[in-house]
Design a protein around this motif. Structure first.
Motif, PDB file in Angstrom:
ATOM      1  N   VAL A  30      18.329 -12.778  52.468  1.00  0.00           N
ATOM      2  CA  VAL A  30      19.847 -12.314  52.367  1.00  0.00           C
ATOM      3  C   VAL A  30      19.952 -11.390  51.055  1.00  0.00           C
ATOM      4  O   VAL A  30      20.543 -10.252  51.303  1.00  0.00           O
ATOM      5  N   VAL A  31      19.212 -11.653  50.012  1.00  0.00           N
ATOM      6  CA  VAL A  31      19.155 -10.459  48.934  1.00  0.00           C
ATOM      7  C   VAL A  31      18.477  -9.185  49.599  1.00  0.00           C
ATOM      8  O   VAL A  31      18.949  -8.342  49.090  1.00  0.00           O
ATOM      9  N   LEU A  32      17.485  -9.256  50.162  1.00  0.00           N
ATOM     10  CA  LEU A  32      16.905  -7.763  50.611  1.00  0.00           C
ATOM     11  C   LEU A  32      17.677  -7.164  51.755  1.00  0.00           C
ATOM     12  O   LEU A  32      17.761  -6.056  51.704  1.00  0.00           O
ATOM     13  N   LEU A  33      18.306  -7.994  52.578  1.00  0.00           N
ATOM     14  CA  LEU A  33      19.143  -7.093  53.548  1.00  0.00           C
ATOM     15  C   LEU A  33      20.449  -6.569  53.020  1.00  0.00           C
ATOM     16  O   LEU A  33      20.865  -5.713  53.084  1.00  0.00           O
ATOM     17  N   ARG A  34      21.091  -7.536  51.950  1.00  0.00           N
ATOM     18  CA  ARG A  34      22.434  -6.964  51.449  1.00  0.00           C
ATOM     19  C   ARG A  34      21.971  -5.688  50.231  1.00  0.00           C
ATOM     20  O   ARG A  34      22.727  -4.869  50.130  1.00  0.00           O
ATOM     21  N   LEU A  35      20.906  -5.602  49.860  1.00  0.00           N
ATOM     22  CA  LEU A  35      20.465  -4.733  48.854  1.00  0.00           C
ATOM     23  C   LEU A  35      19.961  -3.469  49.840  1.00  0.00           C
ATOM     24  O   LEU A  35      20.303  -2.292  49.315  1.00  0.00           O
ATOM     25  N   GLY A  36      19.380  -3.558  50.852  1.00  0.00           N
ATOM     26  CA  GLY A  36      18.922  -2.552  51.845  1.00  0.00           C
ATOM     27  C   GLY A  36      19.971  -1.850  52.548  1.00  0.00           C
ATOM     28  O   GLY A  36      19.918  -0.854  52.908  1.00  0.00           O
ATOM     29  N   SER A  37      21.122  -2.529  52.867  1.00  0.00           N
ATOM     30  CA  SER A  37      22.226  -1.872  53.719  1.00  0.00           C
ATOM     31  C   SER A  37      22.957  -0.956  52.832  1.00  0.00           C
ATOM     32  O   SER A  37      23.847  -0.079  53.666  1.00  0.00           O
ATOM     33  N   SER A  38      22.978  -1.032  51.475  1.00  0.00           N
ATOM     34  CA  SER A  38      23.793   0.015  50.725  1.00  0.00           C
ATOM     35  C   SER A  38      23.037   0.914  49.998  1.00  0.00           C
ATOM     36  O   SER A  38      21.628   0.612  49.697  1.00  0.00           O
ATOM     37  N   HIS A  39      23.475   2.021  49.518  1.00  0.00           N
ATOM     38  CA  HIS A  39      22.582   3.104  48.908  1.00  0.00           C
ATOM     39  C   HIS A  39      23.155   3.438  47.393  1.00  0.00           C
ATOM     40  O   HIS A  39      22.998   4.320  47.068  1.00  0.00           O
ATOM     41  N   SER A  40      24.010   2.584  47.074  1.00  0.00           N
ATOM     42  CA  SER A  40      24.802   2.722  45.895  1.00  0.00           C
ATOM     43  C   SER A  40      23.749   2.317  44.629  1.00  0.00           C
ATOM     44  O   SER A  40      22.931   1.706  44.990  1.00  0.00           O
ATOM     45  N   THR A  41      23.983   3.094  43.329  1.00  0.00           N
ATOM     46  CA  THR A  41      23.167   2.819  42.368  1.00  0.00           C
ATOM     47  C   THR A  41      23.586   1.938  41.527  1.00  0.00           C
ATOM     48  O   THR A  41      22.855   1.264  40.752  1.00  0.00           O
ATOM     49  N   GLY A  42      24.868   1.663  41.335  1.00  0.00           N
ATOM     50  CA  GLY A  42      25.317   0.426  40.614  1.00  0.00           C
ATOM     51  C   GLY A  42      25.794  -0.800  41.077  1.00  0.00           C
ATOM     52  O   GLY A  42      26.276  -0.943  41.968  1.00  0.00           O
ATOM     53  N   TYR A  43      25.102  -1.892  40.711  1.00  0.00           N
ATOM     54  CA  TYR A  43      25.509  -3.186  41.165  1.00  0.00           C
ATOM     55  C   TYR A  43      26.059  -4.042  39.989  1.00  0.00           C
ATOM     56  O   TYR A  43      25.771  -3.833  39.041  1.00  0.00           O
ATOM     57  N   ILE A  44      27.048  -4.943  40.648  1.00  0.00           N
ATOM     58  CA  ILE A  44      27.668  -5.768  39.536  1.00  0.00           C
ATOM     59  C   ILE A  44      26.662  -7.078  39.475  1.00  0.00           C
ATOM     60  O   ILE A  44      26.488  -7.657  40.327  1.00  0.00           O
ATOM     61  N   VAL A  45      26.131  -7.226  38.057  1.00  0.00           N
ATOM     62  CA  VAL A  45      25.323  -8.287  37.821  1.00  0.00           C
ATOM     63  C   VAL A  45      25.970  -9.425  37.270  1.00  0.00           C
ATOM     64  O   VAL A  45      25.178 -10.587  37.080  1.00  0.00           O
ATOM     65  N   GLN A  46      27.066  -9.336  36.487  1.00  0.00           N
ATOM     66  CA  GLN A  46      27.413 -10.359  35.678  1.00  0.00           C
ATOM     67  C   GLN A  46      29.027 -10.324  35.934  1.00  0.00           C
ATOM     68  O   GLN A  46      29.604  -9.358  35.886  1.00  0.00           O
ATOM     69  N   TYR A  47      29.763 -11.272  35.782  1.00  0.00           N
ATOM     70  CA  TYR A  47      31.213 -11.532  35.656  1.00  0.00           C
ATOM     71  C   TYR A  47      31.479 -12.377  34.685  1.00  0.00           C
ATOM     72  O   TYR A  47      31.398 -13.547  34.411  1.00  0.00           O
ATOM     73  N   ARG A  48      32.198 -11.842  33.606  1.00  0.00           N
ATOM     74  CA  ARG A  48      32.431 -12.721  32.477  1.00  0.00           C
ATOM     75  C   ARG A  48      33.839 -12.627  32.446  1.00  0.00           C
ATOM     76  O   ARG A  48      34.720 -11.633  31.673  1.00  0.00           O
ATOM     77  N   PRO A  49      34.745 -13.886  32.810  1.00  0.00           N
ATOM     78  CA  PRO A  49      36.339 -13.674  32.815  1.00  0.00           C
ATOM     79  C   PRO A  49      36.761 -13.559  31.444  1.00  0.00           C
ATOM     80  O   PRO A  49      37.852 -13.149  31.150  1.00  0.00           O
ATOM     81  N   SER A  50      36.040 -14.004  30.482  1.00  0.00           N
ATOM     82  CA  SER A  50      36.699 -13.744  29.038  1.00  0.00           C
ATOM     83  C   SER A  50      36.673 -12.664  28.477  1.00  0.00           C
ATOM     84  O   SER A  50      37.469 -12.435  27.398  1.00  0.00           O
ATOM     85  N   LEU A  51      36.121 -11.692  29.143  1.00  0.00           N
ATOM     86  CA  LEU A  51      36.104 -10.164  28.435  1.00  0.00           C
ATOM     87  C   LEU A  51      37.347  -9.542  28.967  1.00  0.00           C
ATOM     88  O   LEU A  51      37.500  -8.165  28.160  1.00  0.00           O
ATOM     89  N   GLY A  52      38.115  -9.948  29.805  1.00  0.00           N
ATOM     90  CA  GLY A  52      39.432  -9.189  30.132  1.00  0.00           C
ATOM     91  C   GLY A  52      38.985  -8.006  31.082  1.00  0.00           C
ATOM     92  O   GLY A  52      38.547  -8.143  32.106  1.00  0.00           O
ATOM     93  N   ILE A  53      39.192  -6.750  30.598  1.00  0.00           N
ATOM     94  CA  ILE A  53      39.094  -5.279  31.610  1.00  0.00           C
ATOM     95  C   ILE A  53      37.499  -5.380  31.765  1.00  0.00           C
ATOM     96  O   ILE A  53      37.247  -5.068  32.957  1.00  0.00           O
ATOM     97  N   GLY A  54      36.851  -5.410  30.742  1.00  0.00           N
ATOM     98  CA  GLY A  54      35.344  -5.605  30.919  1.00  0.00           C
ATOM     99  C   GLY A  54      34.615  -6.668  31.546  1.00  0.00           C
ATOM    100  O   GLY A  54      33.591  -6.843  30.924  1.00  0.00           O
ATOM    101  N   ALA A  55      35.334  -7.394  32.481  1.00  0.00           N
ATOM    102  CA  ALA A  55      34.564  -8.718  32.930  1.00  0.00           C
ATOM    103  C   ALA A  55      33.486  -8.128  33.840  1.00  0.00           C
ATOM    104  O   ALA A  55      32.745  -9.270  33.910  1.00  0.00           O
ATOM    105  N   PHE A  56      33.318  -7.394  34.396  1.00  0.00           N
ATOM    106  CA  PHE A  56      32.274  -6.965  35.383  1.00  0.00           C
ATOM    107  C   PHE A  56      31.106  -6.115  34.635  1.00  0.00           C
ATOM    108  O   PHE A  56      31.289  -5.179  34.187  1.00  0.00           O
ATOM    109  N   LYS A  57      29.897  -6.627  34.611  1.00  0.00           N
ATOM    110  CA  LYS A  57      28.727  -5.782  34.027  1.00  0.00           C
ATOM    111  C   LYS A  57      27.857  -5.251  35.222  1.00  0.00           C
ATOM    112  O   LYS A  57      27.615  -5.966  35.914  1.00  0.00           O
TER     113      LYS A  57
END
Length: 118
Positions: A30-57
């Motif tokens: 699943v991870v390899l197929l989902r990574l291989g299907s797109s060519h974007s450079t930035g991936y969301i690797v963390q979600y911190r709801p307590s940070l407000g606007i900067g919740a996605f890292k």
């Protein structure tokens, strides 16, 4: 050497080991197929709801590939722990392998959720 022989002849243990191995393989695919299907450079690797606007890292591909390493580590660690605990109590080995299944399922859900956010 009687413990490994009995360990690998127990039907519940073999079922849980097979489920663990299947889930580790499924997470890898699943991870390899989902990574291989797109060519974007930035991936969301963390979600911190307590940070407000900067919740996605954002992060790199290697941080998402660490899910595969985690899955292999869970499979190996829980198998070794269950083998060592089998001669003490069979139910303890079943519980250890069941918790491994739970960890594998949670890793699949979390990696899929992070890869769906991009």
């Amino acid at each position: 050497m009687a413990t490994p022989k009995k360990f690998f002849h127990d039907h519940w243990i073999l079922l849980l080991l097979s489920v663990n191995a299947f889930l580790a393989l499924a997470l890898t695919i699943v991870v390899l197929l989902r990574l291989g299907s797109s060519h974007s450079t930035g991936y969301i690797v963390q979600y911190r709801p307590s940070l407000g606007i900067g919740a996605f890292k954002t992060g790199s591909v290697t941080e998402l590939l660490s899910f595969i390493g985690f899955s292999a580590l869970v499979l190996i660690t829980h198998t070794i722990l269950a083998m060592r605990a089998y001669h003490v109590r069979r139910q303890m080995s079943v519980a250890i392998l069941s918790l491994g299944v739970l960890l594998q399922l949670l890793a699949i859900v979390i990696s899929n959720a992070l890869l769906a956010l991009r």
